[in-house]
Design a protein around this motif. Structure first.
Motif, PDB file in Angstrom:
ATOM      1  N   LYS A  19       0.872  -1.171   0.000  1.00  0.00           N
ATOM      2  CA  LYS A  19       0.000   0.000   0.000  1.00  0.00           C
ATOM      3  C   LYS A  19       0.909   1.220   0.000  1.00  0.00           C
ATOM      4  CE  LYS A  19      -3.968   0.175   1.944  1.00  0.00           C
ATOM      5  NZ  LYS A  19      -5.097   0.263   2.885  1.00  0.00           N
ATOM      6  N   VAL A  20       0.744   2.052  -1.017  1.00  0.00           N
ATOM      7  CA  VAL A  20       1.576   3.237  -1.193  1.00  0.00           C
ATOM      8  C   VAL A  20       0.706   4.456  -0.922  1.00  0.00           C
ATOM      9  CG1 VAL A  20       3.022   4.515  -2.806  1.00  0.00           C
ATOM     10  CG2 VAL A  20       2.927   2.016  -2.927  1.00  0.00           C
ATOM     11  N   MET A  21       1.082   5.238   0.080  1.00  0.00           N
ATOM     12  CA  MET A  21       0.298   6.418   0.434  1.00  0.00           C
ATOM     13  C   MET A  21       1.080   7.661   0.040  1.00  0.00           C
ATOM     14  SD  MET A  21      -1.160   4.728   3.960  1.00  0.00           S
ATOM     15  CE  MET A  21      -0.784   6.075   4.928  1.00  0.00           C
ATOM     16  N   GLY A  22       0.406   8.507  -0.754  1.00  0.00           N
ATOM     17  CA  GLY A  22       1.079   9.701  -1.227  1.00  0.00           C
ATOM     18  C   GLY A  22       0.112  10.831  -1.502  1.00  0.00           C
ATOM     19  N   LEU A  23       0.663  11.940  -1.937  1.00  0.00           N
ATOM     20  CA  LEU A  23      -0.147  13.095  -2.288  1.00  0.00           C
ATOM     21  C   LEU A  23      -1.120  12.728  -3.398  1.00  0.00           C
ATOM     22  CD1 LEU A  23       2.643  15.830  -2.301  1.00  0.00           C
ATOM     23  CD2 LEU A  23       0.966  15.370  -0.505  1.00  0.00           C
ATOM     24  N   ALA A  24      -2.312  13.293  -3.344  1.00  0.00           N
ATOM     25  CA  ALA A  24      -3.325  13.023  -4.358  1.00  0.00           C
ATOM     26  C   ALA A  24      -2.801  13.497  -5.713  1.00  0.00           C
ATOM     27  CB  ALA A  24      -4.633  13.731  -4.017  1.00  0.00           C
ATOM     28  N   ASP A  25      -2.620  12.554  -6.618  1.00  0.00           N
ATOM     29  CA  ASP A  25      -2.099  12.834  -7.949  1.00  0.00           C
ATOM     30  C   ASP A  25      -2.629  11.749  -8.873  1.00  0.00           C
ATOM     31  OD1 ASP A  25      -0.611  13.061 -10.289  1.00  0.00           O
ATOM     32  OD2 ASP A  25       1.286  13.380  -9.261  1.00  0.00           O
ATOM     33  N   PRO A  26      -3.290  12.125  -9.969  1.00  0.00           N
ATOM     34  CA  PRO A  26      -3.830  11.103 -10.866  1.00  0.00           C
ATOM     35  C   PRO A  26      -2.757  10.198 -11.471  1.00  0.00           C
ATOM     36  CG  PRO A  26      -4.230  13.325 -11.730  1.00  0.00           C
ATOM     37  CD  PRO A  26      -3.602  13.474 -10.392  1.00  0.00           C
ATOM     38  N   LYS A  27      -1.509  10.629 -11.456  1.00  0.00           N
ATOM     39  CA  LYS A  27      -0.428   9.816 -12.021  1.00  0.00           C
ATOM     40  C   LYS A  27       0.222   8.876 -10.994  1.00  0.00           C
ATOM     41  CE  LYS A  27       0.753  12.891 -15.779  1.00  0.00           C
ATOM     42  NZ  LYS A  27       0.541  12.127 -16.974  1.00  0.00           N
ATOM     43  N   LEU A  28      -0.157   8.973  -9.734  1.00  0.00           N
ATOM     44  CA  LEU A  28       0.450   8.127  -8.705  1.00  0.00           C
ATOM     45  C   LEU A  28       0.301   6.636  -9.016  1.00  0.00           C
ATOM     46  CD1 LEU A  28       2.016   7.889  -6.065  1.00  0.00           C
ATOM     47  CD2 LEU A  28      -0.163   8.100  -4.842  1.00  0.00           C
ATOM     48  N   PRO A  29      -0.879   6.141  -9.404  1.00  0.00           N
ATOM     49  CA  PRO A  29      -0.979   4.711  -9.725  1.00  0.00           C
ATOM     50  C   PRO A  29      -0.034   4.293 -10.860  1.00  0.00           C
ATOM     51  CG  PRO A  29      -3.157   5.647  -9.459  1.00  0.00           C
ATOM     52  CD  PRO A  29      -2.190   6.793  -9.452  1.00  0.00           C
TER      53      PRO A  29
END
Length: 88
Positions: A19-29
């Motif tokens: 589980k990777v938690m990060g800043l909301a960014d549509p490119k994160l996945p």
């Protein structure tokens, strides 16, 4: 950092959830899949859950791992993604 001996807890190869938690960014996945592909090529799907205020995203991915070293390399690679705060 707590040292976990996965060799005693997990039978390899095994499907391991990250589980990777990060800043909301549509490119994160996409970044998560790209980082995983470098260590474990394959077809991956992710699930994304936004935080209650929408500032963060939690991206879940399941990866077939072959050793403790493999798990550690994936944790390191995922933690180095821009905007990532935690990897569980």
């Amino acid at each position: 950092m707590m040292k976990v001996n996965f060799d005693e807890l997990v039978e390899f190869p095994s499907v391991f959830p990250f589980k990777v938690m990060g800043l909301a960014d549509p490119k994160l996945p996409e970044r998560v899949v790209s980082a995983v592909q470098k260590h474990a090529p394959g077809d991956y799907t992710t699930t994304v859950r936004p935080s209650s205020k929408g500032n963060y995203h939690a991206v879940s991915i399941r990866v077939t791992v072959t050793s403790q070293t493999h798990i550690e390399a994936l944790y390191k690679a995922l933690g180095e993604i821009e905007g990532v705060k935690h990897v569980l």
